[in-house]
Design a protein around this motif. Sequence first.
Motif, PDB file in Angstrom:
ATOM      1  N   LEU A 124       0.520  -1.444  -0.025  1.00  0.00           N
ATOM      2  CA  LEU A 124       0.067  -0.244  -0.165  1.00  0.00           C
ATOM      3  C   LEU A 124       0.894   1.045  -0.416  1.00  0.00           C
ATOM      4  N   ASN A 125       2.337   1.343   1.140  1.00  0.00           N
ATOM      5  CA  ASN A 125       2.857   1.774   0.432  1.00  0.00           C
ATOM      6  C   ASN A 125       4.401   1.871  -0.348  1.00  0.00           C
ATOM      7  N   PRO A 126       4.130   3.418  -1.730  1.00  0.00           N
ATOM      8  CA  PRO A 126       5.636   2.656  -2.296  1.00  0.00           C
ATOM      9  C   PRO A 126       7.246   3.171  -0.845  1.00  0.00           C
ATOM     10  N   VAL A 127       6.883   3.379  -0.137  1.00  0.00           N
ATOM     11  CA  VAL A 127       8.241   4.244   0.151  1.00  0.00           C
ATOM     12  C   VAL A 127       8.963   3.618   0.852  1.00  0.00           C
ATOM     13  N   LEU A 128       8.275   2.202   1.178  1.00  0.00           N
ATOM     14  CA  LEU A 128       8.166   1.216   2.331  1.00  0.00           C
ATOM     15  C   LEU A 128       9.364  -0.161   1.790  1.00  0.00           C
ATOM     16  N   SER A 129       9.085   0.130  -0.298  1.00  0.00           N
ATOM     17  CA  SER A 129       9.862  -0.410  -0.894  1.00  0.00           C
ATOM     18  C   SER A 129      11.431  -0.067  -1.361  1.00  0.00           C
ATOM     19  N   LEU A 130      11.490   0.946  -0.936  1.00  0.00           N
ATOM     20  CA  LEU A 130      12.339   1.892  -1.554  1.00  0.00           C
ATOM     21  C   LEU A 130      13.899   1.069  -0.709  1.00  0.00           C
ATOM     22  N   ASP A 131      15.322   1.410  -1.427  1.00  0.00           N
ATOM     23  CA  ASP A 131      16.506   1.730  -0.423  1.00  0.00           C
ATOM     24  C   ASP A 131      15.877   1.799  -0.189  1.00  0.00           C
ATOM     25  N   ARG A 132      15.791   1.473   1.026  1.00  0.00           N
ATOM     26  CA  ARG A 132      16.873   2.372   2.532  1.00  0.00           C
ATOM     27  C   ARG A 132      17.959   3.384   2.655  1.00  0.00           C
ATOM     28  N   GLY A 133      18.638   2.989   2.161  1.00  0.00           N
ATOM     29  CA  GLY A 133      20.394   3.768   1.672  1.00  0.00           C
ATOM     30  C   GLY A 133      19.328   4.938   1.428  1.00  0.00           C
ATOM     31  N   THR A 134      19.042   4.940   0.414  1.00  0.00           N
ATOM     32  CA  THR A 134      18.871   6.242   0.184  1.00  0.00           C
ATOM     33  C   THR A 134      17.559   7.606   0.023  1.00  0.00           C
ATOM     34  N   LEU A 135      17.066   6.690   1.042  1.00  0.00           N
ATOM     35  CA  LEU A 135      15.857   7.053   1.564  1.00  0.00           C
ATOM     36  C   LEU A 135      15.924   8.498   2.116  1.00  0.00           C
ATOM     37  N   LYS A 136      15.012   9.711   1.536  1.00  0.00           N
ATOM     38  CA  LYS A 136      15.223  10.896   2.362  1.00  0.00           C
ATOM     39  C   LYS A 136      14.025  11.545   2.770  1.00  0.00           C
ATOM     40  N   LEU A 137      13.951  12.059   3.564  1.00  0.00           N
ATOM     41  CA  LEU A 137      12.515  13.485   3.543  1.00  0.00           C
ATOM     42  C   LEU A 137      13.198  14.335   3.597  1.00  0.00           C
ATOM     43  N   ILE A 138      11.935  14.980   2.773  1.00  0.00           N
ATOM     44  CA  ILE A 138      12.559  16.217   2.064  1.00  0.00           C
ATOM     45  C   ILE A 138      11.555  16.656   3.030  1.00  0.00           C
ATOM     46  N   ALA A 139      10.406  16.916   3.755  1.00  0.00           N
ATOM     47  CA  ALA A 139      10.048  17.855   4.154  1.00  0.00           C
ATOM     48  C   ALA A 139       8.602  17.202   4.715  1.00  0.00           C
ATOM     49  N   GLU A 140       7.966  18.116   6.301  1.00  0.00           N
ATOM     50  CA  GLU A 140       6.588  17.804   6.246  1.00  0.00           C
ATOM     51  C   GLU A 140       5.629  18.522   5.462  1.00  0.00           C
ATOM     52  N   TRP A 173       4.575  11.538  -1.142  1.00  0.00           N
ATOM     53  CA  TRP A 173       3.779  12.373  -0.436  1.00  0.00           C
ATOM     54  C   TRP A 173       2.974  11.167   0.079  1.00  0.00           C
ATOM     55  N   ILE A 174       3.176  10.754   1.438  1.00  0.00           N
ATOM     56  CA  ILE A 174       2.376  10.118   2.040  1.00  0.00           C
ATOM     57  C   ILE A 174       1.567  10.407   3.398  1.00  0.00           C
ATOM     58  N   SER A 175       0.384  10.271   3.614  1.00  0.00           N
ATOM     59  CA  SER A 175      -0.608  10.603   4.396  1.00  0.00           C
ATOM     60  C   SER A 175       0.152  10.714   6.026  1.00  0.00           C
ATOM     61  N   GLN A 176       0.601  11.770   6.992  1.00  0.00           N
ATOM     62  CA  GLN A 176       0.835  10.825   8.256  1.00  0.00           C
ATOM     63  C   GLN A 176       0.004  10.808   9.035  1.00  0.00           C
ATOM     64  N   ARG A 177      -1.787  10.999   8.628  1.00  0.00           N
ATOM     65  CA  ARG A 177      -3.222  10.275   9.267  1.00  0.00           C
ATOM     66  C   ARG A 177      -3.270   8.523   8.897  1.00  0.00           C
ATOM     67  N   ASP A 178      -3.088   8.567   7.793  1.00  0.00           N
ATOM     68  CA  ASP A 178      -2.909   6.906   7.394  1.00  0.00           C
ATOM     69  C   ASP A 178      -1.987   6.311   6.572  1.00  0.00           C
ATOM     70  N   GLY A 179      -0.998   7.064   6.520  1.00  0.00           N
ATOM     71  CA  GLY A 179       0.182   6.174   5.964  1.00  0.00           C
ATOM     72  C   GLY A 179      -0.300   5.768   4.464  1.00  0.00           C
ATOM     73  N   LEU A 180      -0.940   6.285   3.786  1.00  0.00           N
ATOM     74  CA  LEU A 180      -1.153   6.169   2.989  1.00  0.00           C
ATOM     75  C   LEU A 180      -0.787   7.208   1.399  1.00  0.00           C
ATOM     76  N   PRO A 181      -0.321   6.610   0.200  1.00  0.00           N
ATOM     77  CA  PRO A 181       0.300   7.490  -0.423  1.00  0.00           C
ATOM     78  C   PRO A 181      -0.893   8.492  -0.731  1.00  0.00           C
ATOM     79  N   ARG A 182      -0.640   9.728  -1.142  1.00  0.00           N
ATOM     80  CA  ARG A 182      -1.163  10.281  -1.894  1.00  0.00           C
ATOM     81  C   ARG A 182      -0.779  11.163  -3.359  1.00  0.00           C
ATOM     82  N   LYS A 183       0.311  11.488  -2.995  1.00  0.00           N
ATOM     83  CA  LYS A 183       0.989  11.524  -4.609  1.00  0.00           C
ATOM     84  C   LYS A 183       2.727  10.873  -4.801  1.00  0.00           C
ATOM     85  N   THR A 184       2.570  10.089  -5.924  1.00  0.00           N
ATOM     86  CA  THR A 184       3.604   9.945  -6.631  1.00  0.00           C
ATOM     87  C   THR A 184       4.410   9.947  -7.553  1.00  0.00           C
ATOM     88  N   ILE A 185       5.832  10.398  -7.376  1.00  0.00           N
ATOM     89  CA  ILE A 185       6.073  10.534  -9.114  1.00  0.00           C
ATOM     90  C   ILE A 185       7.563   9.687  -8.934  1.00  0.00           C
TER      91      ILE A 185
END
Length: 208
Positions: A124-140, A173-185
Amino acid sequence: MARRWTLIVAIVAAVSPLNADSQGGDVQFALKKVEAALDKITGFEAEIETRHETSGEDVTVTRTLQVSKAYGWKIIEGSGQLSRQIINDFKTNVVYYPAQKRALRLVARSAEVETEFRKPARELNPVLSLDRGTLKLIAEEELNKEPVYHFEGTTTTQFLQSGKPVKVKVEAWISQRDGLPRKTIERWEDRTGTTIYRNVVLRDDLTS
């Protein structure tokens, strides 16, 4: 002047590692919040708009997606003679064409096929399948009045069984409330895929 410059360099050198550690901590904190929120939901419904762009093509498709972690998933897309519904209960996949009153049925007769059937509910959440070594939090941020975490990272995938692995750069862009995506590129080679999730409603059943 030289002494002042030395002092500035020393301050920057001292602060930079702290900022890097803080960023890593922020990413882990955001991931834990997203995973915890995602664990609490049993299913959802959303309008999905996907746009695929290449140098010679630009195609946008809109569909409705319903997902239940327990019961399966359903996609409604197209209109008129081209409308169809895909209904999957993790064991059987049915593609139904209402205008033609015709249905195609595929049964999962192997563990591999059943695993593929479960992907929409499991990933359900594409972020969880990304390489953790490359993962960055751009902003809230806030996206259409929804508080979101804006992540960036890469993943390696193989679009065709006989094809070479492709590295894909992903923004999400992942919702802080339900953990579901709202937009991906997603960007790879000369292609860009954008997915927007609208009118997200939490639900468990697939009755309509």
